[in-house]
Scaffold this active site. Sequence first.
Site, PDB file in Angstrom:
ATOM      1  N   LEU A 106       0.860  -1.170   0.000  1.00  0.00           N
ATOM      2  CA  LEU A 106       0.000   0.000   0.000  1.00  0.00           C
ATOM      3  C   LEU A 106       0.903   1.229   0.000  1.00  0.00           C
ATOM      4  CD1 LEU A 106      -2.750  -0.923   2.659  1.00  0.00           C
ATOM      5  CD2 LEU A 106      -2.958  -0.961   0.166  1.00  0.00           C
ATOM      6  N   ASP A 107       0.492   2.275  -0.702  1.00  0.00           N
ATOM      7  CA  ASP A 107       1.279   3.504  -0.712  1.00  0.00           C
ATOM      8  C   ASP A 107       1.475   4.006   0.714  1.00  0.00           C
ATOM      9  OD1 ASP A 107       1.139   3.299  -3.435  1.00  0.00           O
ATOM     10  OD2 ASP A 107      -0.474   4.774  -3.652  1.00  0.00           O
ATOM     11  N   LYS A 108       2.503   4.804   0.904  1.00  0.00           N
ATOM     12  CA  LYS A 108       2.823   5.307   2.234  1.00  0.00           C
ATOM     13  C   LYS A 108       1.645   6.032   2.876  1.00  0.00           C
ATOM     14  CE  LYS A 108       6.214   8.130   4.729  1.00  0.00           C
ATOM     15  NZ  LYS A 108       7.439   8.970   4.625  1.00  0.00           N
ATOM     16  N   HIS A 146       0.275   2.614  -7.853  1.00  0.00           N
ATOM     17  CA  HIS A 146      -0.608   3.767  -7.621  1.00  0.00           C
ATOM     18  C   HIS A 146      -1.891   3.679  -8.458  1.00  0.00           C
ATOM     19  CE1 HIS A 146       2.351   5.614  -5.162  1.00  0.00           C
ATOM     20  NE2 HIS A 146       3.114   6.120  -6.118  1.00  0.00           N
TER      21      HIS A 146
END
Length: 243
Positions: free
Chosen positions: A100-102, A185
């Site tokens: 998962l993105d930050k 993303h």
Amino acid sequence: MRLDKFLCDMGEGTRSQVKQKIRKGCVTVDGQAARKPELSVTSENRICVDGRPVSYVKLEYYMLNKPAGVLSATRDPDQPTVLSLIRDKRRKDLFPAGRLDKDTEGLLLITNDGVLAHSLLSPKKHVDKRYYAKVAGVVTEEHVRLFAGGLALGDEKPALPAVLEIQKAGKVSHVFVTLREGRYHQVKRMFQAVGCEVLYLKRLSMGSLCLDESLKPGEYRSLTQEEVENLKDNSQNQENHKC
């Protein structure tokens, strides 16, 4: 397996550290001091380090509600990672199954089961991943149609068809998105492609595994045996469940 490997696998130290503990007499097997690192042991033996029992676990599965600001990585010298949040882990070979993105929150599976992780993440399996998002811009039925047709993201091939559900449309729209792949993303890029911006993103489910609503950001728990079995069946049968 060898005693030193047993203890290393259970996070009792590096191979050299474990060997030193064994030779100092800090390790017992079935109540007797074991001073040979090469001693053969099984999960049936009662093994203790400094009087503390150490049982063997081959596979571990944790459900983490990932908070924003934490990297989906095993280690980083400068920033907190999802592995650093799993405080009572016993294996040292855990990893996040998918990233998962930050700044993205929500469901993340932490495990050392490489076979299961591959089945869940393989593009050929098309395992559903469901997200909740807040989006800047009015999301309309036209966006729903575009998502369902598969959007061009500037890669070699367009994204697979995705399900977009509008919960609330407005200057900031609230939506659910279900993907059958996991490109870089992807949710953010899909909304960018239709002129919107994702302000907040949270993963709710992956295959049959749904985020436990009782877990606050940063909290985790072990998966139940039923959840593990359902995930394995899900990855084999490609049948997904809506949370």
